[in-house]
Design a protein around this motif. Sequence first.
Motif, PDB file in Angstrom:
ATOM      1  N   VAL A   1      45.329  33.107  40.386  1.00 62.87           N
ATOM      2  CA  VAL A   1      44.888  34.175  39.483  1.00 62.87           C
ATOM      3  C   VAL A   1      45.250  33.848  38.043  1.00 62.87           C
ATOM      4  CG1 VAL A   1      45.306  36.590  38.822  1.00 62.87           C
ATOM      5  CG2 VAL A   1      44.912  35.991  41.224  1.00 62.87           C
ATOM      6  N   GLY A   2      46.467  33.334  37.814  1.00 61.69           N
ATOM      7  CA  GLY A   2      46.875  32.966  36.464  1.00 61.69           C
ATOM      8  C   GLY A   2      45.978  31.905  35.855  1.00 61.69           C
ATOM      9  N   VAL A   3      45.623  30.890  36.654  1.00 69.47           N
ATOM     10  CA  VAL A   3      44.739  29.822  36.167  1.00 69.47           C
ATOM     11  C   VAL A   3      43.351  30.373  35.855  1.00 69.47           C
ATOM     12  CG1 VAL A   3      43.575  27.682  36.823  1.00 69.47           C
ATOM     13  CG2 VAL A   3      46.001  27.981  37.337  1.00 69.47           C
ATOM     14  N   LEU A   4      42.815  31.213  36.743  1.00 70.07           N
ATOM     15  CA  LEU A   4      41.487  31.796  36.521  1.00 70.07           C
ATOM     16  C   LEU A   4      41.460  32.677  35.278  1.00 70.07           C
ATOM     17  CD1 LEU A   4      40.435  32.755  40.181  1.00 70.07           C
ATOM     18  CD2 LEU A   4      39.575  30.862  38.798  1.00 70.07           C
ATOM     19  N   VAL A   5      42.505  33.490  35.099  1.00 69.81           N
ATOM     20  CA  VAL A   5      42.566  34.372  33.928  1.00 69.81           C
ATOM     21  C   VAL A   5      42.654  33.563  32.646  1.00 69.81           C
ATOM     22  CG1 VAL A   5      43.993  36.077  32.725  1.00 69.81           C
ATOM     23  CG2 VAL A   5      43.521  36.351  35.162  1.00 69.81           C
TER      24      VAL A   5
ATOM     25  N   ALA B   1      47.558  43.730  39.151  1.00 72.85           N
ATOM     26  CA  ALA B   1      46.299  43.238  38.569  1.00 72.85           C
ATOM     27  C   ALA B   1      45.864  44.106  37.397  1.00 72.85           C
ATOM     28  CB  ALA B   1      45.214  43.210  39.640  1.00 72.85           C
ATOM     29  N   PHE B   2      46.005  45.426  37.535  1.00 73.81           N
ATOM     30  CA  PHE B   2      45.590  46.333  36.462  1.00 73.81           C
ATOM     31  C   PHE B   2      46.549  46.269  35.275  1.00 73.81           C
ATOM     32  CE2 PHE B   2      43.918  48.112  40.427  1.00 73.81           C
ATOM     33  CZ  PHE B   2      42.559  48.189  40.103  1.00 73.81           C
ATOM     34  N   ILE B   3      47.840  46.148  35.568  1.00 78.63           N
ATOM     35  CA  ILE B   3      48.823  46.039  34.487  1.00 78.63           C
ATOM     36  C   ILE B   3      48.608  44.748  33.708  1.00 78.63           C
ATOM     37  CG2 ILE B   3      51.285  45.930  33.936  1.00 78.63           C
ATOM     38  CD1 ILE B   3      51.792  47.502  36.528  1.00 78.63           C
ATOM     39  N   GLY B   4      48.303  43.650  34.429  1.00 74.22           N
ATOM     40  CA  GLY B   4      48.078  42.375  33.770  1.00 74.22           C
ATOM     41  C   GLY B   4      46.818  42.359  32.921  1.00 74.22           C
ATOM     42  N   ALA B   5      45.819  43.197  33.282  1.00 77.27           N
ATOM     43  CA  ALA B   5      44.562  43.234  32.524  1.00 77.27           C
ATOM     44  C   ALA B   5      44.700  43.998  31.216  1.00 77.27           C
ATOM     45  CB  ALA B   5      43.470  43.869  33.382  1.00 77.27           C
ATOM     46  N   ALA B   6      45.659  44.922  31.145  1.00 77.96           N
ATOM     47  CA  ALA B   6      45.762  45.802  29.977  1.00 77.96           C
ATOM     48  C   ALA B   6      45.917  45.056  28.656  1.00 77.96           C
ATOM     49  CB  ALA B   6      46.906  46.796  30.185  1.00 77.96           C
ATOM     50  N   PRO B   7      46.869  44.098  28.516  1.00 76.75           N
ATOM     51  CA  PRO B   7      46.999  43.420  27.220  1.00 76.75           C
ATOM     52  C   PRO B   7      45.780  42.601  26.841  1.00 76.75           C
ATOM     53  CG  PRO B   7      48.420  42.382  28.868  1.00 76.75           C
ATOM     54  CD  PRO B   7      47.907  43.646  29.458  1.00 76.75           C
ATOM     55  N   ALA B   8      45.123  41.985  27.815  1.00 77.74           N
ATOM     56  CA  ALA B   8      43.940  41.170  27.517  1.00 77.74           C
ATOM     57  C   ALA B   8      42.795  42.045  27.011  1.00 77.74           C
ATOM     58  CB  ALA B   8      43.506  40.400  28.758  1.00 77.74           C
ATOM     59  N   VAL B   9      42.544  43.161  27.690  1.00 79.05           N
ATOM     60  CA  VAL B   9      41.471  44.062  27.264  1.00 79.05           C
ATOM     61  C   VAL B   9      41.797  44.662  25.899  1.00 79.05           C
ATOM     62  CG1 VAL B   9      40.232  46.189  27.834  1.00 79.05           C
ATOM     63  CG2 VAL B   9      40.811  44.562  29.642  1.00 79.05           C
TER      64      VAL B   9
ATOM     65  N   ALA C   1      37.100  42.821  30.575  1.00 78.79           N
ATOM     66  CA  ALA C   1      37.267  43.763  31.683  1.00 78.79           C
ATOM     67  C   ALA C   1      36.466  43.315  32.909  1.00 78.79           C
ATOM     68  CB  ALA C   1      36.833  45.160  31.245  1.00 78.79           C
ATOM     69  N   ILE C   2      35.231  42.857  32.676  1.00 74.85           N
ATOM     70  CA  ILE C   2      34.403  42.352  33.786  1.00 74.85           C
ATOM     71  C   ILE C   2      35.038  41.099  34.390  1.00 74.85           C
ATOM     72  CG2 ILE C   2      32.167  41.327  34.363  1.00 74.85           C
ATOM     73  CD1 ILE C   2      30.918  43.172  32.268  1.00 74.85           C
ATOM     74  N   LEU C   3      35.608  40.234  33.537  1.00 68.68           N
ATOM     75  CA  LEU C   3      36.287  39.029  34.029  1.00 68.68           C
ATOM     76  C   LEU C   3      37.418  39.400  34.981  1.00 68.68           C
ATOM     77  CD1 LEU C   3      37.001  35.941  33.895  1.00 68.68           C
ATOM     78  CD2 LEU C   3      38.479  36.532  31.956  1.00 68.68           C
ATOM     79  N   PHE C   4      38.259  40.343  34.579  1.00 62.67           N
ATOM     80  CA  PHE C   4      39.374  40.753  35.436  1.00 62.67           C
ATOM     81  C   PHE C   4      38.868  41.425  36.705  1.00 62.67           C
ATOM     82  CE2 PHE C   4      42.155  39.949  31.874  1.00 62.67           C
ATOM     83  CZ  PHE C   4      43.363  39.645  32.480  1.00 62.67           C
ATOM     84  N   LEU C   5      37.787  42.199  36.596  1.00 62.87           N
ATOM     85  CA  LEU C   5      37.233  42.851  37.774  1.00 62.87           C
ATOM     86  C   LEU C   5      36.716  41.814  38.771  1.00 62.87           C
ATOM     87  CD1 LEU C   5      36.415  45.473  39.204  1.00 62.87           C
ATOM     88  CD2 LEU C   5      34.238  45.384  37.962  1.00 62.87           C
ATOM     89  N   VAL C   6      36.015  40.791  38.258  1.00 62.18           N
ATOM     90  CA  VAL C   6      35.495  39.732  39.134  1.00 62.18           C
ATOM     91  C   VAL C   6      36.640  38.966  39.795  1.00 62.18           C
ATOM     92  CG1 VAL C   6      34.253  37.533  39.159  1.00 62.18           C
ATOM     93  CG2 VAL C   6      33.315  39.484  37.893  1.00 62.18           C
ATOM     94  N   ILE C   7      37.666  38.618  38.997  1.00 57.73           N
ATOM     95  CA  ILE C   7      38.811  37.884  39.553  1.00 57.73           C
ATOM     96  C   ILE C   7      39.533  38.724  40.598  1.00 57.73           C
ATOM     97  CG2 ILE C   7      41.088  36.917  39.001  1.00 57.73           C
ATOM     98  CD1 ILE C   7      39.942  36.021  36.331  1.00 57.73           C
ATOM     99  N   HIS C   8      39.680  40.029  40.309  1.00 55.97           N
ATOM    100  CA  HIS C   8      40.365  40.915  41.256  1.00 55.97           C
ATOM    101  C   HIS C   8      39.577  41.024  42.561  1.00 55.97           C
ATOM    102  CE1 HIS C   8      42.848  44.128  42.756  1.00 55.97           C
ATOM    103  NE2 HIS C   8      41.813  44.949  42.826  1.00 55.97           N
ATOM    104  N   GLN C   9      38.242  41.143  42.458  1.00 51.84           N
ATOM    105  CA  GLN C   9      37.417  41.218  43.663  1.00 51.84           C
ATOM    106  C   GLN C   9      37.454  39.892  44.427  1.00 51.84           C
ATOM    107  OE1 GLN C   9      35.878  43.942  44.940  1.00 51.84           O
ATOM    108  NE2 GLN C   9      36.927  45.033  43.305  1.00 51.84           N
ATOM    109  N   LEU C  10      37.425  38.793  43.689  1.00 51.23           N
ATOM    110  CA  LEU C  10      37.502  37.470  44.317  1.00 51.23           C
ATOM    111  C   LEU C  10      38.833  37.295  45.036  1.00 51.23           C
ATOM    112  CD1 LEU C  10      35.968  34.739  44.565  1.00 51.23           C
ATOM    113  CD2 LEU C  10      37.224  33.981  42.545  1.00 51.23           C
ATOM    114  N   GLU C  11      39.889  37.772  44.398  1.00 47.37           N
ATOM    115  CA  GLU C  11      41.213  37.684  45.023  1.00 47.37           C
ATOM    116  C   GLU C  11      41.273  38.506  46.298  1.00 47.37           C
ATOM    117  OE1 GLU C  11      45.806  39.183  44.209  1.00 47.37           O
ATOM    118  OE2 GLU C  11      44.226  39.574  42.739  1.00 47.37           O
ATOM    119  N   GLY C  12      40.773  39.749  46.221  1.00 52.95           N
ATOM    120  CA  GLY C  12      40.876  40.643  47.365  1.00 52.95           C
ATOM    121  C   GLY C  12      39.993  40.268  48.538  1.00 52.95           C
TER     122      GLY C  12
END
Length: 341
Positions: free
Chosen positions: A216-220, A250-258, A273-284
Amino acid sequence: MQLTKKHFRLILVLLFLSAIVYFLWLVRSSLYPFLIALFLVYLLNPGVCYLESKGLSRGWSIALLYVVVFAVFVLGTTRLVPIFVNDLENFAKELPHILKKGEELLYLIQSQYQNSVIPYSMRVAIDDSMLALQQAGQSFARELAGSIMGLLSHVIGLAITPILAYYFLRDGYSIKEGIFRLVPCHWRNELTLALKDIDTVLSGIIRGQLTVALIVGVLVSSGLYLFHVPFALLIGIAAGLLDIIPYFGAFIGAAPAVTLALLESPVLALKVAILFLVIHQLEGSVIAPKILGESVGLHPLTVIFFLFAGGELFGIIGMLLGVPVAAVGKVLVKHSIKLLL
């Protein structure tokens, strides 16, 4: 119901285990080097076992793996640390400008909000919710910084963790045999199964979750770099570390980026936001099931409960340890019931 000799012996064992847990609770502040050492053991043990299967003694396998890990650490440090430090320096320089732009954005949002046609009662409820969210965020940030600084302040304990991990790796079988000698013969088969289940659970949580967090860190970081979001490496590292906390990380980590992207433009914030949503869905749906499987064996409601309970009792450390403790507790309860029946 009349107590049999078997039940009486089980009660004594449970009392003994309760005394051990109480003692560990009393000395909990001095246990962190052992916990970190056990964390290292779960990371390194597969490599040690692989080298041992190739004919090396266990001691030499551990030593060789230590050399390899140290070499990789040094190589990674020389390559990544300069980038990391450069990002930190740039962040420190840009912080006043970021805060100023943040204040301007908040003022704009507030003026639009005050001029809106939202009913007064609903506006009060929204204001209270936003204030509570802001306080919770500030409290979380303080606890996170305090936990990191508290860990770094125990330099001696951190320094001896590789030594403790070495002895755990080398003498793990001896320690297990010593535990078996303390247990009645007719319980040893169930104890073997319990230890195997605990190993599966902890392997999934430690090795599996850390692998997921790394991906996840690498993808982000890669996604933010492609979108030209500043401090992509810093945000990626933070997102990966926070991803260790199930569901909420995942949501806490997205806050500073957004937030940083929003200071540049709403369009960029939407992309992030879409990037984090896609990564989160891919992870899950793909990454976590492939790596973790069903190794933890806890219902999502149970995980969320122990996240909140651990956070309430011990802050950030409690959120990190709540799920592993619950998973191990479930295994112990299951096998204890089998011994009773």
